[in-house]
Scaffold this motif. Sequence first.
Motif, PDB file in Angstrom:
ATOM      1  N   LYS A 107       0.820  -1.058  -0.071  1.00 52.18           N
ATOM      2  CA  LYS A 107       0.090   0.053  -0.018  1.00 52.18           C
ATOM      3  C   LYS A 107       0.770   1.192   0.072  1.00 52.18           C
ATOM      4  O   LYS A 107       0.176   2.307  -0.417  1.00 52.18           O
ATOM      5  CB  LYS A 107      -0.770  -0.064   1.077  1.00 52.18           C
ATOM      6  CG  LYS A 107      -1.927  -0.964   1.117  1.00 52.18           C
ATOM      7  CD  LYS A 107      -2.912  -1.177   2.404  1.00 52.18           C
ATOM      8  CE  LYS A 107      -3.892  -2.397   2.413  1.00 52.18           C
ATOM      9  NZ  LYS A 107      -4.586  -2.365   3.438  1.00 52.18           N
ATOM     10  N   ILE A 108       2.196   1.227   0.281  1.00 53.18           N
ATOM     11  CA  ILE A 108       2.752   2.515   0.518  1.00 53.18           C
ATOM     12  C   ILE A 108       3.735   2.507  -0.768  1.00 53.18           C
ATOM     13  O   ILE A 108       4.070   1.563  -1.447  1.00 53.18           O
ATOM     14  CB  ILE A 108       3.733   2.326   1.865  1.00 53.18           C
ATOM     15  CG1 ILE A 108       4.731   1.408   1.717  1.00 53.18           C
ATOM     16  CG2 ILE A 108       2.904   2.526   2.881  1.00 53.18           C
ATOM     17  CD1 ILE A 108       5.692   1.410   2.899  1.00 53.18           C
ATOM     18  N   ALA A 109       3.926   3.744  -0.941  1.00 57.48           N
ATOM     19  CA  ALA A 109       4.935   3.905  -2.411  1.00 57.48           C
ATOM     20  C   ALA A 109       6.541   3.502  -2.049  1.00 57.48           C
ATOM     21  O   ALA A 109       6.703   3.675  -0.917  1.00 57.48           O
ATOM     22  CB  ALA A 109       4.657   5.436  -2.749  1.00 57.48           C
ATOM     23  N   LYS A 110       7.110   3.266  -3.143  1.00 59.72           N
ATOM     24  CA  LYS A 110       8.527   3.028  -2.941  1.00 59.72           C
ATOM     25  C   LYS A 110       9.015   3.898  -2.266  1.00 59.72           C
ATOM     26  O   LYS A 110      10.223   3.762  -1.546  1.00 59.72           O
ATOM     27  CB  LYS A 110       9.051   2.790  -4.440  1.00 59.72           C
ATOM     28  CG  LYS A 110      10.590   2.500  -4.490  1.00 59.72           C
ATOM     29  CD  LYS A 110      11.017   2.297  -5.819  1.00 59.72           C
ATOM     30  CE  LYS A 110      12.548   1.945  -5.938  1.00 59.72           C
ATOM     31  NZ  LYS A 110      13.046   1.918  -7.007  1.00 59.72           N
ATOM     32  N   SER A 111       8.929   5.355  -2.359  1.00 60.21           N
ATOM     33  CA  SER A 111       9.694   6.416  -1.718  1.00 60.21           C
ATOM     34  C   SER A 111       9.403   6.267  -0.377  1.00 60.21           C
ATOM     35  O   SER A 111      10.439   6.702   0.308  1.00 60.21           O
ATOM     36  CB  SER A 111       9.292   7.707  -2.293  1.00 60.21           C
ATOM     37  OG  SER A 111       7.915   8.127  -2.046  1.00 60.21           O
ATOM     38  N   TRP A 112       8.347   5.736   0.060  1.00 61.55           N
ATOM     39  CA  TRP A 112       7.917   5.859   1.592  1.00 61.55           C
ATOM     40  C   TRP A 112       8.884   4.714   2.013  1.00 61.55           C
ATOM     41  O   TRP A 112       9.432   4.653   3.379  1.00 61.55           O
ATOM     42  CB  TRP A 112       6.736   5.604   1.825  1.00 61.55           C
ATOM     43  CG  TRP A 112       5.978   6.935   1.706  1.00 61.55           C
ATOM     44  CD1 TRP A 112       5.293   7.418   0.710  1.00 61.55           C
ATOM     45  CD2 TRP A 112       5.977   7.872   2.724  1.00 61.55           C
ATOM     46  NE1 TRP A 112       4.582   8.621   0.916  1.00 61.55           N
ATOM     47  CE2 TRP A 112       5.086   8.940   2.256  1.00 61.55           C
ATOM     48  CE3 TRP A 112       6.621   8.111   4.042  1.00 61.55           C
ATOM     49  CZ2 TRP A 112       4.981  10.267   3.020  1.00 61.55           C
ATOM     50  CZ3 TRP A 112       6.344   9.155   4.770  1.00 61.55           C
ATOM     51  CH2 TRP A 112       5.484  10.161   4.224  1.00 61.55           C
ATOM     52  N   ARG A 113       9.171   3.589   1.384  1.00 61.22           N
ATOM     53  CA  ARG A 113       9.841   2.175   1.729  1.00 61.22           C
ATOM     54  C   ARG A 113      11.162   2.915   2.037  1.00 61.22           C
ATOM     55  O   ARG A 113      12.048   2.527   2.927  1.00 61.22           O
ATOM     56  CB  ARG A 113       9.760   1.127   1.057  1.00 61.22           C
ATOM     57  CG  ARG A 113       8.338   0.593   0.606  1.00 61.22           C
ATOM     58  CD  ARG A 113       8.180  -0.690   0.178  1.00 61.22           C
ATOM     59  NE  ARG A 113       8.527  -0.651  -1.150  1.00 61.22           N
ATOM     60  CZ  ARG A 113       7.807  -0.548  -2.305  1.00 61.22           C
ATOM     61  NH1 ARG A 113       6.302  -0.463  -1.991  1.00 61.22           N
ATOM     62  NH2 ARG A 113       7.875  -0.464  -3.359  1.00 61.22           N
ATOM     63  N   GLU A 114      11.867   3.352   1.180  1.00 60.87           N
ATOM     64  CA  GLU A 114      13.334   3.938   1.120  1.00 60.87           C
ATOM     65  C   GLU A 114      13.365   4.774   2.187  1.00 60.87           C
ATOM     66  O   GLU A 114      14.346   4.694   2.913  1.00 60.87           O
ATOM     67  CB  GLU A 114      13.594   4.513  -0.472  1.00 60.87           C
ATOM     68  CG  GLU A 114      13.717   3.443  -1.473  1.00 60.87           C
ATOM     69  CD  GLU A 114      13.836   4.298  -2.585  1.00 60.87           C
ATOM     70  OE1 GLU A 114      14.061   5.528  -2.831  1.00 60.87           O
ATOM     71  OE2 GLU A 114      13.878   3.428  -3.595  1.00 60.87           O
ATOM     72  N   ARG A 115      12.453   6.054   2.486  1.00 58.93           N
ATOM     73  CA  ARG A 115      12.580   6.598   3.680  1.00 58.93           C
ATOM     74  C   ARG A 115      12.468   6.038   4.906  1.00 58.93           C
ATOM     75  O   ARG A 115      13.241   6.199   5.797  1.00 58.93           O
ATOM     76  CB  ARG A 115      11.414   7.461   3.732  1.00 58.93           C
ATOM     77  CG  ARG A 115      11.632   8.754   2.393  1.00 58.93           C
ATOM     78  CD  ARG A 115      10.340   9.838   2.533  1.00 58.93           C
ATOM     79  NE  ARG A 115      10.683  10.566   1.497  1.00 58.93           N
ATOM     80  CZ  ARG A 115       9.446  10.999   0.613  1.00 58.93           C
ATOM     81  NH1 ARG A 115       8.346  10.638   1.284  1.00 58.93           N
ATOM     82  NH2 ARG A 115       9.513  11.798  -0.323  1.00 58.93           N
ATOM     83  N   ALA A 116      11.615   4.969   5.190  1.00 63.03           N
ATOM     84  CA  ALA A 116      11.341   4.224   6.224  1.00 63.03           C
ATOM     85  C   ALA A 116      13.137   3.528   6.416  1.00 63.03           C
ATOM     86  O   ALA A 116      13.470   3.250   7.618  1.00 63.03           O
ATOM     87  CB  ALA A 116      10.508   3.092   6.139  1.00 63.03           C
ATOM     88  N   GLU A 117      13.614   2.930   5.364  1.00 61.82           N
ATOM     89  CA  GLU A 117      14.805   2.270   5.426  1.00 61.82           C
ATOM     90  C   GLU A 117      15.902   3.338   6.034  1.00 61.82           C
ATOM     91  O   GLU A 117      16.756   2.996   6.894  1.00 61.82           O
ATOM     92  CB  GLU A 117      15.307   1.729   4.226  1.00 61.82           C
ATOM     93  CG  GLU A 117      16.727   0.823   4.326  1.00 61.82           C
ATOM     94  CD  GLU A 117      16.948  -0.135   3.210  1.00 61.82           C
ATOM     95  OE1 GLU A 117      18.039  -0.114   2.746  1.00 61.82           O
ATOM     96  OE2 GLU A 117      16.164  -0.279   2.284  1.00 61.82           O
TER      97      GLU A 117
END
Length: 138
Positions: A107-117
């Motif tokens: 459900k979350i965008a790729k950019s949010w996944r990278e920010r979370a990392e």
Amino acid sequence: MPLIGLGLGAALAHGIGQVADYVAAAAVIGIGGWMLFADEEGEEDKAARITTSRGLALIGLGISISLDELAIGFSIGLSGLPVIAVIVAIALQAFIAAQLGLALGAKIAKSWRERAERLAGVALILLGIYLIVEQLPR
């Protein structure tokens, strides 16, 4: 892999004594830095290689992916935390992270996944700094 790292770290901590706390903190900072500054380009190519791998290549990829978990376990072993509590915490964390990942990942965008990392990398660096400060003589 975290449990293997835990065993290796505990054995090393027994051998190096009080320096182990500083080594553990440095390892946590190193992992955080790696997460923060790792090259994100080519991630789709890596994912494609993983899905098409077979045999020994798949085992090698699995091991390489698990190295960060090995390093975390190593840091925990160096810090001298109780093994049973660590095993329970790792199992609980893995279960919760897997469930959240399945529920939220698509459900979350790729950019949010990278920010979370990257946020996780910053958190590990701050944790490592805290561990060092806690060991400094007062």
